[in-house]
Design a protein around this motif. Structure first.
Motif, short mmCIF file in Angstrom:
data_model
loop_
_atom_site.label_atom_id
_atom_site.label_comp_id
_atom_site.label_asym_id
_atom_site.label_seq_id
_atom_site.Cartn_x
_atom_site.Cartn_y
_atom_site.Cartn_z
N TRP A 15 -9.38 5.70 12.74
CA TRP A 15 -10.11 6.55 11.78
C TRP A 15 -9.28 6.97 10.57
N VAL A 205 -19.98 7.00 4.12
CA VAL A 205 -20.36 7.72 5.35
C VAL A 205 -19.12 8.34 6.00
N LYS A 206 -18.02 7.60 6.03
CA LYS A 206 -16.78 8.13 6.61
C LYS A 206 -16.31 9.36 5.83
N ILE A 208 -18.09 11.43 4.09
CA ILE A 208 -19.01 12.56 4.36
C ILE A 208 -18.66 13.20 5.70
N ILE A 209 -18.42 12.37 6.71
CA ILE A 209 -18.06 12.90 8.03
C ILE A 209 -16.74 13.67 7.96
N ASP A 210 -15.74 13.10 7.26
CA ASP A 210 -14.45 13.77 7.12
C ASP A 210 -14.61 15.12 6.41
N ARG A 212 -17.27 17.06 6.31
CA ARG A 212 -17.94 18.03 7.19
C ARG A 212 -16.99 18.53 8.29
N LEU A 213 -16.16 17.64 8.81
CA LEU A 213 -15.19 18.06 9.82
C LEU A 213 -14.18 19.04 9.23
N LYS A 216 -15.82 22.37 8.83
CA LYS A 216 -15.94 23.03 10.13
C LYS A 216 -14.62 23.65 10.54
#
Length: 241
Positions: A15, A205-206, A208-210, A212-213, A216
């Motif tokens: 990742w 997409v990766k 966006i996920i990073d 959001r993480l 958080k």
């Protein structure tokens, strides 16, 4: 003993430091052969095997190779390993070897392999280096199969078509006809521009996920800090009384 944890090696390979998604290395074969999932799987396995053997070889000889000649040495080691992989594929996976063509020998020039030899294997013991090579290669393989499968699905409505070139005639039934036979296909997806668009979508997409993480984690840090401040205020109030 390695100063890098195996958990970090695994996460980096899959990742956070993925050769194709983050480092953007090896894009030439990645974009060229991923018009279907089987081609991506074949080249991904060849690259993974080369990374594992090369990392192990470089780590094993790191104390004996002079710094001045390390890059030519790495290239020779990688070229020897790629030659072995190329000959094995030609002998046992001849049809797939013909499909992948020049992109198997071109693994020698894949910057991801030389980069791991220089950045990791030349500084770490053998076992962590082999694990690093495996995870970097596996992360690259997953990306190849994902991109190839996505392009094949959108372009022709199937998955794992022509699996027989890799797994033999018995695998001819592995083809999944996801969309009906009347699906016209989307030609752009299996043409070279489709590879750029598909990779860009996966990277987006990766990211966006990073993002959001990270948000958080930021909220959790703020909540922890606020809880510590509240606890400190309570203790201070009790002490003043």
């Amino acid at each position: 003993m390695s100063d890098v944890s195996y958990k970090k090696i695994i996460v980096d390979g899959l990742w956070t430091n993925n050769a194709g998604l983050v480092q953007l290395l090896g894009l030439c074969p990645l974009l060229a052969v991923t018009n279907n999932a089987v081609n991506g799987l074949g080249l991904g396995l060849a690259t993974l095997l080369t990374l594992v053997i090369s990392n192990g070889s470089v780590s094993f000889s790191r104390h004996w190779v002079k710094r001045e000649i390390r890059i030519p040495f790495y290239v020779m080691v990688i070229a020897a390993n790629v030659t072995v992989v190329d000959l094995l594929m030609n002998a046992y996976l001849h049809e797939l070897h013909n499909v992948l063509g020049i992109f198997i020998p071109l693994i020698v020039t894949n910057c991801a392999i030389i980069a791991r030899a220089e950045a990791f294997a030349s500084k770490q013991p053998i076992l962590p280096s082999i694990v690093d090579g495996f995870m970097m290669g596996f992360g690259f393989l997953v990306l190849l199969v994902l991109l190839g499968g996505m392009r094949e699905l959108i372009g022709s409505g199937t998955l794992f078509a022509n699996a027989s070139v890799m797994f033999g005639e018995g695998a001819s039934g592995m083809t999944l006809q996801v969309f009906g036979d009347d699906y016209p296909g989307f030609l752009l997806a299996i043409l070279p521009p489709g590879a750029f668009l598909g990779l860009g979508l996966i990277i987006a997409v990766k990211n966006i996920i990073d993002d959001r993480l990270e948000q958080k984690k930021k909220r959790e840090r703020q909540a922890t800090k606020q809880a510590e401040e509240d606890a400190s205020n309570v203790v201070g109030g009790v002490a003043s009384e």
